[in-house]
Motif scaffolding. Structure first.
Motif: not given
Length: 256
Positions: A20, A27, A39, A42-43, A47-48, A50, A72
């Motif tokens: 990140h 990300t 997932l 990230l959650t 962060w999402k 990319n 995502t």
């Protein structure tokens, strides 16, 4: 380059990696053995994803790619030469290309040996090498498709990167690889010291990765082809080539 590196345990002993870059809120996920743990990670951080970068086609590195991309909207990047056996790619890349990711220019490196289409990703500013199943912590990947010469060439090129480069390989194999290294050189103080640190980390379920390339060059038998001590330990002639040393060590590891 200021980035945060996240290691996500997956399956039995795989790792996915998340990079990140806060400055651009970019990300990147490298390999997805399974989607749910990635997932979740990230959650938790907001962060999402990319981009998803794939090192090679083996199922334990790509099984979660499609699910993560669907959840995502991340774009999937992989080797053009392996596109026929990878999840659907949004971008095909070739060794030697520079891939812009956030403020970083990521080098796509050829990494055959474990598979013939294997690639690695080098983030020079961040000092990160995502080597998949080519160079591994204290070892190297099994030669499923490629040759000893191909893997030796891959590792030789990696060894030319700065010693402070952090190697991020695909599995938690360090302790097992260390046992093999010690079977060759049971009295090597550098190996004994490293094994003590590895066992302490694993006793607390901490990852042994990433690992500095300089440490790998000092202790990994597959990077020490020019070391006279390694030649002697393997019972090879003083003039044995680095490739011969690698080939003998790899053959012994296959039987270990």
């Amino acid at each position: 380059m200021a980035v945060e590196l996240l290691i996500v345990p997956c399956l039995a002993d795989n790792y996915a990696y998340v990079v990140h870059e806060a400055a651009t809120d970019t990300t990147t996920v490298i390999d997805v053995p399974e989607a749910p743990p990635v997932l979740k990670a990230l959650t938790e951080r907001g962060w999402k994803a990319n981009l998803i970068l794939i090192t090679h086609h083996h199922a334990d590195h790509i099984e979660g790619v499609q699910a993560l991309a669907a959840a995502t909207g991340a774009k999937v990047v992989g080797a053009a030469a392996d596109a026929h056996r990878l999840p659907a790619l949004d971008q095909e890349v070739r060794p030697g290309e520079m891939l812009p990711i956030g403020m970083e220019k990521v080098e796509v490196m050829d990494a055959p040996g474990h598979t013939v289409g294997h690639i690695a990703y080098y983030f020079p500013d961040a000092g990160l090498l995502f080597s998949g199943d080519s160079l591994m912590s204290w070892g190297c990947g099994r030669l499923f498709e490629g040759s000893a010469a191909q893997m030796h060439d891959t590792l030789t090129r990696f060894a030319e990167l700065p010693d402070e480069t952090l190697v991020c390989s695909g599995h938690e194999y360090t302790e097992a690889n260390g046992r093999f290294a010690l079977s060759i050189e049971p009295d090597n103080p550098n190996l004994l010291a490293r094994m003590e640190e590895v066992r302490a980390a694993r006793s607390q379920m901490r990852p042994t990765l990433p690992v500095e390339l300089g440490l790998e060059k000092a202790t990994n038998p597959f990077l020490r082809g020019g070391d006279p001590a390694m030649r002697r330990a393997l019972g090879l002639a003083d003039d044995a080539s680095p490739l011969a040393v690698f080939t003998e060590a790899r053959a012994r590891k296959d039987r270990f």
